[in-house]
Design a protein around this motif. Structure first.
Motif, PDB file in Angstrom:
ATOM      1  N   LEU A  62     -33.841 -98.107 -29.749  1.00 22.93           N
ATOM      2  CA  LEU A  62     -32.467 -98.468 -30.066  1.00 22.93           C
ATOM      3  C   LEU A  62     -31.977 -97.750 -31.327  1.00 22.93           C
ATOM      4  O   LEU A  62     -30.835 -97.273 -31.379  1.00 22.93           O
ATOM      5  CB  LEU A  62     -32.396 -99.984 -30.251  1.00 22.93           C
ATOM      6  N   ALA A  63     -32.851 -97.642 -32.325  1.00 20.92           N
ATOM      7  CA  ALA A  63     -32.462 -96.961 -33.566  1.00 20.92           C
ATOM      8  C   ALA A  63     -32.079 -95.510 -33.281  1.00 20.92           C
ATOM      9  O   ALA A  63     -31.104 -94.985 -33.837  1.00 20.92           O
ATOM     10  CB  ALA A  63     -33.604 -97.036 -34.584  1.00 20.92           C
ATOM     11  N   GLU A  64     -32.833 -94.864 -32.366  1.00 15.82           N
ATOM     12  CA  GLU A  64     -32.493 -93.479 -32.000  1.00 15.82           C
ATOM     13  C   GLU A  64     -31.122 -93.394 -31.336  1.00 15.82           C
ATOM     14  O   GLU A  64     -30.317 -92.524 -31.648  1.00 15.82           O
ATOM     15  CB  GLU A  64     -33.554 -92.915 -31.037  1.00 15.82           C
ATOM     16  N   ARG A  65     -30.860 -94.343 -30.412  1.00 16.55           N
ATOM     17  CA  ARG A  65     -29.559 -94.312 -29.724  1.00 16.55           C
ATOM     18  C   ARG A  65     -28.414 -94.550 -30.723  1.00 16.55           C
ATOM     19  O   ARG A  65     -27.365 -93.933 -30.632  1.00 16.55           O
ATOM     20  CB  ARG A  65     -29.489 -95.390 -28.626  1.00 16.55           C
ATOM     21  N   LEU A  66     -28.620 -95.448 -31.681  1.00 18.72           N
ATOM     22  CA  LEU A  66     -27.568 -95.767 -32.647  1.00 18.72           C
ATOM     23  C   LEU A  66     -27.311 -94.592 -33.592  1.00 18.72           C
ATOM     24  O   LEU A  66     -26.172 -94.330 -33.982  1.00 18.72           O
ATOM     25  CB  LEU A  66     -27.928 -97.039 -33.422  1.00 18.72           C
ATOM     26  N   CYS A  96     -34.042-104.016 -35.501  1.00 20.81           N
ATOM     27  CA  CYS A  96     -33.336-102.738 -35.573  1.00 20.81           C
ATOM     28  C   CYS A  96     -31.972-103.014 -36.203  1.00 20.81           C
ATOM     29  O   CYS A  96     -31.227-103.882 -35.724  1.00 20.81           O
ATOM     30  CB  CYS A  96     -33.171-102.147 -34.179  1.00 20.81           C
ATOM     31  N   ILE A  97     -31.666-102.311 -37.281  1.00 21.27           N
ATOM     32  CA  ILE A  97     -30.402-102.537 -37.985  1.00 21.27           C
ATOM     33  C   ILE A  97     -29.660-101.216 -38.128  1.00 21.27           C
ATOM     34  O   ILE A  97     -30.245-100.204 -38.523  1.00 21.27           O
ATOM     35  CB  ILE A  97     -30.658-103.154 -39.379  1.00 21.27           C
ATOM     36  N   ALA A  98     -28.383-101.240 -37.776  1.00 21.98           N
ATOM     37  CA  ALA A  98     -27.573-100.025 -37.887  1.00 21.98           C
ATOM     38  C   ALA A  98     -26.276-100.368 -38.590  1.00 21.98           C
ATOM     39  O   ALA A  98     -25.792-101.505 -38.499  1.00 21.98           O
ATOM     40  CB  ALA A  98     -27.279 -99.461 -36.502  1.00 21.98           C
ATOM     41  N   GLY A 134     -28.550-106.755 -21.815  1.00 18.50           N
ATOM     42  CA  GLY A 134     -27.205-106.416 -21.364  1.00 18.50           C
ATOM     43  C   GLY A 134     -26.224-106.436 -22.534  1.00 18.50           C
ATOM     44  O   GLY A 134     -25.353-105.560 -22.656  1.00 18.50           O
ATOM     45  N   CYS A 135     -26.363-107.433 -23.409  1.00 19.86           N
ATOM     46  CA  CYS A 135     -25.491-107.526 -24.597  1.00 19.86           C
ATOM     47  C   CYS A 135     -25.663-106.300 -25.481  1.00 19.86           C
ATOM     48  O   CYS A 135     -24.682-105.731 -25.974  1.00 19.86           O
ATOM     49  CB  CYS A 135     -25.819-108.770 -25.415  1.00 19.86           C
ATOM     50  N   ILE A 136     -26.932-105.897 -25.680  1.00 19.77           N
ATOM     51  CA  ILE A 136     -27.188-104.723 -26.534  1.00 19.77           C
ATOM     52  C   ILE A 136     -26.488-103.495 -25.945  1.00 19.77           C
ATOM     53  O   ILE A 136     -25.806-102.753 -26.651  1.00 19.77           O
ATOM     54  CB  ILE A 136     -28.710-104.436 -26.663  1.00 19.77           C
ATOM     55  N   ALA A 184     -19.529-100.172 -26.641  1.00 13.32           N
ATOM     56  CA  ALA A 184     -18.353-100.352 -27.502  1.00 13.32           C
ATOM     57  C   ALA A 184     -18.367 -99.340 -28.649  1.00 13.32           C
ATOM     58  O   ALA A 184     -17.351 -98.696 -28.950  1.00 13.32           O
ATOM     59  CB  ALA A 184     -18.327-101.773 -28.062  1.00 13.32           C
ATOM     60  N   LEU A 185     -19.533 -99.171 -29.268  1.00 17.04           N
ATOM     61  CA  LEU A 185     -19.629 -98.242 -30.399  1.00 17.04           C
ATOM     62  C   LEU A 185     -19.382 -96.804 -29.943  1.00 17.04           C
ATOM     63  O   LEU A 185     -18.758 -96.011 -30.651  1.00 17.04           O
ATOM     64  CB  LEU A 185     -21.009 -98.359 -31.064  1.00 17.04           C
ATOM     65  N   LYS A 186     -19.845 -96.478 -28.723  1.00 14.10           N
ATOM     66  CA  LYS A 186     -19.620 -95.130 -28.204  1.00 14.10           C
ATOM     67  C   LYS A 186     -18.124 -94.901 -27.950  1.00 14.10           C
ATOM     68  O   LYS A 186     -17.579 -93.841 -28.290  1.00 14.10           O
ATOM     69  CB  LYS A 186     -20.405 -94.896 -26.912  1.00 14.10           C
TER      70      LYS A 186
END
Ligand SMILES: [Zn+2]
Length: 389
Positions: A39-43, A61-63, A114-116, A122-124
């Motif tokens: 997830l950190a990589e995707r963010l 994981c925090i972004a 699914g929420c993640i 949304a961020l994309k």
């Protein structure tokens, strides 16, 4: 601009959701490290600062768009899932990330991968539209251990993290939940006196006391139906476990009952325990036993003022995306919102794709249409809180 940020990339969202399901993060045992790094990589790819906060073989994981410690808006959800359980119960592999008939199947599809995926969608969309984040910025925290002891969110808060508002990603079927029940798990242990079962009159049978107590709890479960919360209904109580006896020819000297209580906002631990002690005390007086109550777990209930800005912005987002009046509702389970509200004072709502009824069971699934709608809703909430002045 609003129209642009609603242009979410369905293919991206579905692909992320499916890949998340394929990374096993069952809890217990609690294996979040791999999914946290993924997830950190995707963010990072989406232009956020992202890190894996590893602790005691667990990982958050925090972004962030600005600071890791402070946010105008926090998107909080969890990395862990309940175990898949018996494979025979599943008609499709629990970690296959399989998409069929408009649904994504697998452990965690609804709760809460699914929420993640929708949050990333949304961020994309926001990144693609070139929108600038204002104010204190956004933090996305996907934390460990929501399904057991909530170590992840408690670590985040205990290290001083603060936010103005939060959206907690849990499967609410896109309803805006502004309250949730709390949960108390207690063992009530009765001590009597051992005796040889050929001479029961010499002993005090703790099993009888605990049985009477369990039946009294059943009676109490009827009385509490009178209490009522407008969004959550009455509290709930069940005797869920029973232990007694060591040998088939001994009058048992101890017996214990585990009680699970689902509390309404406003109900306090002490008051609930007092009622248990009152019931157990009556049993003691009738039978000559002694009892003690041991609290195994307490997650306080919480609620947010329905007039809070986060509720208004979320309701408006749901109205716009789903084209109907948003359902303001309550969440029957406990979740990490408890810690945000009770320990950090962050006005929070719970909102996400999928239903609680689809979670925690075999053939767990989430609808792709809801994943996409959730991404649009999250994007509008982020925009409404952070970008609209
Ligand atoms: Zn969950």
């Amino acid at each position: 601009m609003r129209r642009m940020i609603e242009h979410v990339d369905e293919e991206y969202i579905v692909s992320i959701a499916s890949r998340l399901v394929r990374i096993n993060s069952e809890n217990p045992p609690g294996r979040e490290a791999e999914v946290a790094s993924f997830l950190a990589e995707r963010l990072s790819e989406l232009g956020l600062k992202a890190k894996v906060d590893a602790f005691d073989r667990r990982a958050n994981c925090i972004a962030s768009t600005k600071d890791f410690e402070r946010a105008g808006l926090l998107l909080l959800t969890h990395l862990d899932t309940v175990p898949a359980g018996e494979r025979e119960a599943w008609s499709i592999p629990p970690f296959g990330g399989i998409i069929r008939d408009g649904r994504l199947y697998g452990r965690g599809a609804a709760d809460a991968k699914g929420c993640i995926a929708s949050m990333l969608g949304a961020l994309k969309a926001l990144a693609d539209s070139g929108v600038e984040f204002g104010g204190e910025g956004l933090v996305l925290a996907a934390v460990a251990d929501e399904e057991m002891g909530s170590q992840g969110v408690r670590r985040l808060i205990s290290r001083g993290f603060r936010a103005d508002y939060a959206v907690v990603g849990e499967p609410t079927g896109l309803r805006v939940c502004v309250a949730h029940k709390g949960r108390l798990v207690t063992t009530v242990k009765f001590t009597g006196r051992y005796a040889h079962s050929s001479r029961p009159e010499l002993g005090i049978n703790a099993l009888y006391a605990a049985s009477e107590f369990a039946l009294e709890i059943e009676e109490y479960s009827k009385r509490i139906k009178g209490k009522d919360h407008p969004l959550l209904g009455p509290p709930a109580i069940s005797a869920t476990m029973f232990k007694a006896g060591e040998k088939d020819n001994m009058v048992p000297g101890w017996a214990e009952v585990v009680v699970d209580y689902r509390a309404l906002p406003g109900e306090r631990l002490e008051t609930i325990l007092d009622e248990f002690k009152h019931i157990a005390g009556k049993v003691d007086r009738g039978r000559g036993t002694r009892h003690e109550t041991i609290v195994l777990r307490w997650v306080p209930p919480s609620e947010v003022d329905p007039g809070s800005r986060i509720v208004e912005v979320a309701a408006e987002a749901v109205r716009r995306v789903l084209n109907h009046e948003p359902e303001i509702s309550g969440f029957q389970a406990t979740c990490d919102m408890s810690y945000l509200v009770n320990d950090a004072g962050v006005p929070s709502i719970i909102l996400g794709p999928g239903d609680l009824e689809q979670a925690h069971m075999a053939d767990e699934w989430v609808s792709i249409a809801e994943l996409v709608a959730a991404a649009k809703i999250y994007a509008l909430i982020i925009h409404g809180i952070l970008c609209a002045s």
